[in-house]
Design an enzyme around this catalytic site. Structure first.
Site, PDB file in Angstrom:
ATOM      1  N   ASP A  46       5.306  -7.370   2.560  1.00  0.00           N
ATOM      2  CA  ASP A  46       4.464  -7.711   1.413  1.00  0.00           C
ATOM      3  C   ASP A  46       5.312  -8.114   0.211  1.00  0.00           C
ATOM      4  O   ASP A  46       6.235  -7.382  -0.179  1.00  0.00           O
ATOM      5  CB  ASP A  46       3.613  -6.492   1.013  1.00  0.00           C
ATOM      6  CG  ASP A  46       2.131  -6.723   1.218  1.00  0.00           C
ATOM      7  OD1 ASP A  46       1.704  -7.894   1.275  1.00  0.00           O
ATOM      8  OD2 ASP A  46       1.398  -5.732   1.311  1.00  0.00           O
ATOM      9  N   SER A  61       0.832  -1.208   0.000  1.00  0.00           N
ATOM     10  CA  SER A  61       0.000   0.000   0.000  1.00  0.00           C
ATOM     11  C   SER A  61       0.862   1.252   0.000  1.00  0.00           C
ATOM     12  O   SER A  61       0.371   2.346  -0.314  1.00  0.00           O
ATOM     13  CB  SER A  61      -0.926   0.014   1.225  1.00  0.00           C
ATOM     14  OG  SER A  61      -0.198  -0.251   2.414  1.00  0.00           O
ATOM     15  N   GLU A  80      -9.981  -9.229   3.458  1.00  0.00           N
ATOM     16  CA  GLU A  80     -10.264  -7.841   3.140  1.00  0.00           C
ATOM     17  C   GLU A  80     -11.584  -7.709   2.398  1.00  0.00           C
ATOM     18  O   GLU A  80     -11.821  -8.382   1.392  1.00  0.00           O
ATOM     19  CB  GLU A  80      -9.142  -7.241   2.290  1.00  0.00           C
ATOM     20  CG  GLU A  80      -9.356  -5.772   1.967  1.00  0.00           C
ATOM     21  CD  GLU A  80      -8.121  -5.087   1.399  1.00  0.00           C
ATOM     22  OE1 GLU A  80      -8.206  -3.882   1.078  1.00  0.00           O
ATOM     23  OE2 GLU A  80      -7.073  -5.746   1.285  1.00  0.00           O
TER      24      GLU A  80
END
Length: 295
Positions: free
Chosen positions: A113, A71, A211
């Protein structure tokens, strides 16, 4: 030399990181400790961080897990999605986070990530990419998707690399999903997501981010996964823990906050205070509120 002079001499020219708690009071976060938390019903807290200072503040606020998320492509680099983030970028930010935590003798669990294209080719490619992030200081790597990722998860876990999986809305494949939409709605879609979650647990995934998944489905999946801890984001309060993007929960993102976000800076007097409020709210069950933050 008096205390004032000593403190002045120890200060850095660009600010200092928060002081660590006394070492005897700090218990390092580990997979066994996360399992103990789950067993006694204590919610796991996770936030994203991308640099040394914010990572240290999050740890001081009591956040157990820090996600160095891709992100960062959107909140730090200004990209339209996470697809443009590279492995080298993830390595750099993981190193920054780990340095900050080491500076304050922090104990948070660090998850790095794996970015788009760094694990899709083969399990061997995933191993090479995961090695980069683990050598940068991550304790665990995260990858997105179910089905085809199961063999990759197993391959990594068998080689000693802890894995956090990610189902539901998977931002790296947002274009194929048709946008940022709730996933797992309807019987067939829900059963497929549930099946993928169970497969990922059997492959050895120790954590699973859910999510933008309907709250009832996320709760059902959580109950069926005994050794894989679910971390919700827009998935209701029935998961084993919660995660938010730091910029979102501080109310400083570049756009409108998603439905599942609460601005914890409201009523707080500092960033650390906002993070502490987030930890308290997750622990006592007041966040998320399924009537406001879930589907």
């Amino acid at each position: 030399m008096n205390a004032t002079t000593t403190n002045s001499n120890n200060a850095t020219p660009y600010g200092t990181l928060p002081a660590a708690s006394p070492l005897p009071q700090r218990k390092p976060v580990s997979l066994p400790r996360l399992a103990e938390m789950r067993e006694r019903g204590e919610k796991i807290t996770m936030l994203t961080a991308y640099d040394a200072t914010f990572a240290a503040v999050a740890d001081a606020a009591g956040v157990e897990c820090i996600l160095v998320g891709d992100s960062l492509g959107m909140v730090c680099q200004g990209l339209a999605s996470t697809v443009g983030v590279t492995l080298e970028t993830m390595r750099h930010h993981t190193e920054c986070v780990v340095r900050g935590l080491q500076r304050v003798q922090a104990t948070a669990w660090v998850i790095g990530d794996l970015p788009f294209g760094s694990y899709h080719e083969s399990p061997e490619q995933a191993l090479r990419s995961a090695t980069v992030l683990m050598q940068a200081g991550a304790h665990m790597v995260k990858l997105e998707g179910g089905g085809w990722t199961t063999d990759t998860v197993r391959f990594l876990v068998e080689r000693g690399i802890p894995v956090c999986a990610h189902l539901g809305l998977t931002p790296q494949t947002v274009h194929s999903l048709g946008g940022y939409r709730v996933q797992g709605r309807g019987h067939d879609a829900g059963e497929q997501l549930k099946r993928q979650a169970i497969e990922l647990q059997h492959a050895g995934a120790a954590m699973l981010v859910l999510e933008m998944v309907p709250a009832a489905l996320a709760t059902d999946i959580t109950h069926q996964l005994h050794s894989c801890h679910t971390i919700g984001i827009g998935a209701g309060k029935g998961t084993a823990g919660q995660v938010l993007v730091m910029h979102d929960m501080l109310g400083i993102n570049l756009g409108k906050n998603p439905k599942f976000v609460r601005n914890f800076m409201e009523g707080a007097t500092s960033v650390r205070g906002a993070m502490e409020a987030y930890v308290r709210a997750v622990k006592d069950g007041t966040f998320p509120d399924d009537s406001l933050h879930a589907w």
